[in-house]
Design an enzyme around this catalytic site. Structure first.
Site, PDB file in Angstrom:
ATOM      1  N   ARG A 159     -10.822  22.511   7.591  1.00  0.00           N
ATOM      2  CA  ARG A 159      -9.438  22.966   7.749  1.00  0.00           C
ATOM      3  C   ARG A 159      -8.635  21.864   8.438  1.00  0.00           C
ATOM      4  NH1 ARG A 159     -12.919  27.129   9.489  1.00  0.00           N
ATOM      5  NH2 ARG A 159     -12.844  29.011   8.190  1.00  0.00           N
ATOM      6  N   LYS A 183     -13.236  28.303  13.573  1.00  0.00           N
ATOM      7  CA  LYS A 183     -12.653  29.552  14.060  1.00  0.00           C
ATOM      8  C   LYS A 183     -13.629  30.247  15.006  1.00  0.00           C
ATOM      9  CE  LYS A 183      -9.512  30.603  10.245  1.00  0.00           C
ATOM     10  NZ  LYS A 183      -9.122  31.590   9.224  1.00  0.00           N
ATOM     11  N   HIS A 254      -4.991  22.554   2.688  1.00  0.00           N
ATOM     12  CA  HIS A 254      -5.860  23.679   2.334  1.00  0.00           C
ATOM     13  C   HIS A 254      -6.237  23.631   0.859  1.00  0.00           C
ATOM     14  CE1 HIS A 254      -7.690  27.154   4.197  1.00  0.00           C
ATOM     15  NE2 HIS A 254      -7.475  27.845   3.090  1.00  0.00           N
ATOM     16  N   ARG A 257      -9.218  21.621   0.629  1.00  0.00           N
ATOM     17  CA  ARG A 257     -10.384  22.421   1.038  1.00  0.00           C
ATOM     18  C   ARG A 257     -10.873  23.256  -0.145  1.00  0.00           C
ATOM     19  NH1 ARG A 257     -12.954  24.968   5.442  1.00  0.00           N
ATOM     20  NH2 ARG A 257     -13.018  27.246   5.425  1.00  0.00           N
ATOM     21  N   HIS A 280     -17.293  29.702   6.768  1.00  0.00           N
ATOM     22  CA  HIS A 280     -16.867  31.074   6.468  1.00  0.00           C
ATOM     23  C   HIS A 280     -17.771  32.058   7.198  1.00  0.00           C
ATOM     24  CE1 HIS A 280     -14.846  29.921   2.391  1.00  0.00           C
ATOM     25  NE2 HIS A 280     -14.019  29.806   3.406  1.00  0.00           N
ATOM     26  N   TYR A 289     -14.942  31.025  -4.864  1.00  0.00           N
ATOM     27  CA  TYR A 289     -15.072  29.767  -5.599  1.00  0.00           C
ATOM     28  C   TYR A 289     -15.906  29.908  -6.865  1.00  0.00           C
ATOM     29  CZ  TYR A 289     -12.819  28.099  -1.486  1.00  0.00           C
ATOM     30  OH  TYR A 289     -11.905  27.939  -0.480  1.00  0.00           O
TER      31      TYR A 289
END
Length: 308
Positions: A159, A183, A254, A257, A280, A289
């Site tokens: 990110r 995150k 993004h 990404r 994730h 994806y």
């Protein structure tokens, strides 16, 4: 954070405790905390207008009426889904901490979203993007930095916030691995290839020293004034460089990404590996994806097969 003073004290106290929980225990960013707390505060204000005084008195019917009110105001499905998710997390916390006897939000449904497939670059477009930036690297240290930024974004799928948060010591050039803080302050190691390693070496040797000053932070990427590179500068640069690639879709970091993840899946990487590389929390996020790849395959089939 100041909350609406019209809330009864038990609600205001619970909301304050919940905010501290998000900061201290879940390590959420200030932006995420504001979003969560704002959504929950709106729900509690609605409940109070219905005559409810205690957080434990909020029930499923109250939550549904609150969402219905949001819908009547024209809120998008995405906004409704986000707000429903926010209050579900809150009511689960109330139950888990003994502030409520049950979880009122457990049965609250979110509106289903039509998930749009993200735009991604073809492999040749990604190569052209790097080439465009490389040809402009004669612009000096900023040019070398931009090449390294693009190479690392595409090579790792990190990110943009993770990228600008990197320090020099987070890069292991010998092993070609970068340590990323994602995150929830979760750390992961992400490999990168030879081209990215080469551009990073050029930047660290010939570019970064030109921008660094005595007061510069240990950031891997620096801005023109010697401070840590700003996300907005990266976004503007990606858009600008992509505008020089004929036919390429317009996208920001993004999009790179998404591109990196899609190319990994198309190249045969398993979803668990891609999930770990991208950071994730849920495999369901990574499964997007597979849909992107299937969609691209279907388009290629339709264009190429005589009986498509």
């Amino acid at each position: 954070m100041d909350h609406d003073p019209v809330l009864p004290e038990p609600m205001a106290v619970a909301l304050g405790d919940y905010e501290r929980h998000l900061v201290a225990e879940r390590n959420l960013s200030a932006h995420s905390v504001r979003a969560y707390v704002g959504d929950v505060a709106g729900m509690l204000e609605h409940a109070h207008r219905l005559g409810i005084q205690q957080p434990a008195e909020v029930d499923l019917r109250t939550l549904r009426s609150w969402l219905a009110l949001q819908q009547s105001k024209g809120r998008s499905r995405a906004t409704l889904a986000r707000r429903a998710s926010a209050v579900r997390v809150f009511t689960a916390w109330l139950a888990r901490t003994g502030r409520a006897t049950g979880d009122a939000g457990a049965l609250l449904l979110s509106p289903k979203l039509a998930r749009a497939l993200p735009s991604v670059l073809r492999a040749d477009e990604a190569a052209q993007l790097i080439e465009v930036a490389t040809n402009a690297a004669g612009e000096g240290p900023v040019g070398l930095r931009d090449v390294a930024v693009l190479e690392l974004l595409y090579a790792t799928g990190v990110r943009v916030g993770e990228l600008v948060g990197l320090d020099v010591d987070d890069v292991d050039g010998d092993r070609r691995v970068v340590r990323v803080l994602g995150k929830g302050r979760k750390e992961r190691s992400v490999p990168f290839g030879v081209p990215a390693a080469r551009s990073l070496e050029q930047w660290l040797r010939n570019g970064r020293p030109e921008l660094a000053s005595a007061t510069s932070p240990p950031a891997l990427f620096l801005g023109v004034r010697g401070g840590r590179l700003d996300q907005r500068v990266v976004r503007e640069m990606v858009h600008r460089r992509l505008s020089q690639v004929p036919g390429a879709p317009d996208m920001g970091p993004h999009g790179l990404r998404h591109t990196a993840a899609t190319h990994l899946v198309e190249g045969g990487a398993d979803l668990r590996t891609v999930q770990e590389l991208l950071g994730h929390a849920s495999l369901s996020t990574t499964q997007l994806y597979t849909h992107v790849s299937t969609d691209r395959l279907r388009r290629a089939y339709s264009q190429a097969h005589p009986r498509a």
